[in-house]
Design an enzyme around this catalytic site. Structure first.
Site, mmCIF file in Angstrom:
data_model
loop_
_atom_site.group_PDB
_atom_site.id
_atom_site.type_symbol
_atom_site.label_atom_id
_atom_site.label_comp_id
_atom_site.label_asym_id
_atom_site.label_seq_id
_atom_site.Cartn_x
_atom_site.Cartn_y
_atom_site.Cartn_z
ATOM 1 N N PHE A 289 5.047 5.177 -3.620
ATOM 2 C CA PHE A 289 5.808 5.153 -2.363
ATOM 3 C C PHE A 289 5.365 6.337 -1.523
ATOM 4 C CE2 PHE A 289 8.949 6.788 0.481
ATOM 5 C CZ PHE A 289 9.611 5.697 1.009
ATOM 6 N N GLU A 290 4.939 6.074 -0.311
ATOM 7 C CA GLU A 290 4.669 7.156 0.634
ATOM 8 C C GLU A 290 4.928 6.619 2.025
ATOM 9 O OE1 GLU A 290 0.890 9.775 -0.973
ATOM 10 O OE2 GLU A 290 0.421 7.806 -0.160
#
Ligand SMILES: Nc1nc2c(ncn2[C@@H]2O[C@H](COP(=O)(O)OP(=O)(O)OP(=O)(O)O)[C@@H](O)[C@H]2O)c(=O)[nH]1
Ligand SMILES: *[C@@H]1O[C@H](CO)[C@@H](O)[C@H](O)[C@H]1NC(C)=O
Ligand SMILES: *[C@@H]1O[C@H](CO)[C@@H](O)[C@H](O)[C@H]1NC(C)=O
Ligand SMILES: [Mg+2]
Length: 378
Positions: A289-290
């Site tokens: 997740f970014e």
């Protein structure tokens, strides 16, 4: 039978009298109540007199302003960031990805309609394209990764790399024997943001097949990043397996020594080393997740850092992950106000989940707070 005298006026008179009586009965209690309750105090008198001064049009205007404020949701404002989801995936992960996309659309993107960029080292099948595009009304783009972004650079000693994989496989290091995993980590460290389909965007949100989204996201995280000068956003942080990065920190230290102009005074290095820089504490943002600024990755300092690591060969001779690479870069180049913890985004990539603990946020989630993984927060 009602018998009334033969004169024609009498029934009319009786009817009117009866009606009048009814009217009196109907209004008298009201009058009585009015008198007994409404002895207006001074404040009420002032309010009503101030309302009397407004004309009907200005009151209409006031009310429509109120309605506008209450009804206008963030997604109804047509302003969007220049941003996209980026999903590196294989054709074989289609079903896991559809489940993820369905949640992402339902929780966020059916309101905001950000485009998707799918990337693959092989051609996407027609089935993949059709069954992903059908899940969203946003634009979907499908790209193939250039050969030179998914292969050995010419300075790599292929026999040495083969030997490293064999050894790490024997030691049961996770993905230790995989070459494709190494190409993936190198691609996510230094190339995805340079893909032609990504060039037009300023922000990205990285998504992987089979991750889950648990909470309604009723605002625009990309605009949040843009308006608050954030460069890197994350939800889960944890510790890296040391055996995958034996010389990553040493190499990063050498880079810093050779490029002191890239390291600002006000950096975040204290979050990745607890012994004045001697060793890396293995703490990293989990990069599956970014939400981040593509121009940060395209910056001279990040480009120089990636090239330095790539030359050192650790993506192949060891098994450097893009998570510690991104995290050390964030610690070197950014300050605290440029990094954002998306505490309100409920998220899972097996085996860890971030579940918001705040009760008000929980009301729009379907995760169990007891499963929240939150040991290493900055
Ligand atoms: N096209 C393509 N995508 C890949 C390849 N290897 C990994 N990926 C993608 O890269 C991302 C990361 O790979 P993962 O296998 O999920 O790696 P990980 O998250 O470290 O490990 P697990 O999810 O625990 O297996 C995912 O989106 C994968 O779909 C590959 O060889 N080809
Ligand atoms: C829409 O959002 C933009 C960016 O946040 C803001 O500048 C603008 O005032 C908003 N417009 C309305 C009508 O609220
Ligand atoms: C962080 O860096 C930005 C520049 O990118 C700067 O504007 C800001 O003042 C810095 N904040 C702190 C707390 O140093
Ligand atoms: Mg994964």
């Amino acid at each position: 039978m009602l018998v009334i005298s033969s004169t024609q006026r009498k029934p009319i008179f009786l009817f009117l009298a009866f009606f009048f009586l009814l009217l009196c009965l109907y209004f008298s209690p009201l009058r009585y109540l009015n008198v007994s309750i409404s002895i207006p105090d001074q404040q009420q008198q002032e309010e009503s007199s101030s309302i009397n001064f407004r004309n009907a049009d200005s009151v209409d205007q006031l009310i429509s302003n109120l309605e506008h404020e209450e009804i206008m949701k963030p997604w109804e404002n047509s302003t969007r960031a220049n941003a996209a989801f980026v999903i590196l995936t294989r054709n074989s992960e289609l079903d896991a990805l559809r489940k993820t996309m369905q949640q992402l659309e339902e929780r966020f993107n059916n309101k905001f309609n950000y485009p998707y960029v799918f990337l693959n080292d092989e051609e996407f099948t027609l089935e993949f394209r059709e069954l992903t595009a059908s899940l969203t009304s946003a634009k979907t783009q499908y790209g193939i990764i250039p050969r030179e972004h998914w292969s050995y650079p010419d300075w790599i000693d292929v026999d040495k790399a083969d030997e490293a994989r064999r050894r790490m496989g024997e030691q049961q290091i996770i993905y230790g024997d995989s070459l494709s995993y190494r190409h993936m980590c190198r691609f996510n460290s230094g190339f995805f943001y340079r893909h032609p389909l990504m060039e037009q965007y300023d922000y990205y949100w990285r998504v992987e097949p089979s991750v889950e989204f648990y909470c309604d996201i009723d605002y625009d995280p990309f605009l949040y990043m843009q308006e608050n000068n954030k460069k890197y956003g994350w939800t889960i942080s944890l510790l890296e397996f040391e055996s995958t990065i034996p010389t990553l920190w040493e190499t990063s230290r050498k880079f810093m020594k050779e490029h002191p102009q890239f390291i600002p005074e006000n950096n975040l290095l204290r979050f990745v080393t607890e012994d004045k820089g001697k060793t890396y504490n293995l703490c990293h943002f989990w990069s599956n997740f970014e939400i981040a600024d593509l121009n940060f990755l395209r910056s001279p300092e990040y480009s120089a850092y990636f090239d330095y690591l790539d030359q050192a060969g650790g993506f192949f001779y060891e098994r450097w992950g893009d998570a510690p690479v991104h995290s050390i870069a964030v610690a070197m180049f950014l300050n605290k106000s440029e990094v954002h913890f998306f505490d309100d985004i409920g998220y899972r990539h097996d085996p860890f989940m971030h579940c918001p603990l705040d009760r008000n946020v929980q009301k729009k989630c379907h995760c169990n707070v007891d499963d929240n993984f939150g040991k290493f927060k900055i």
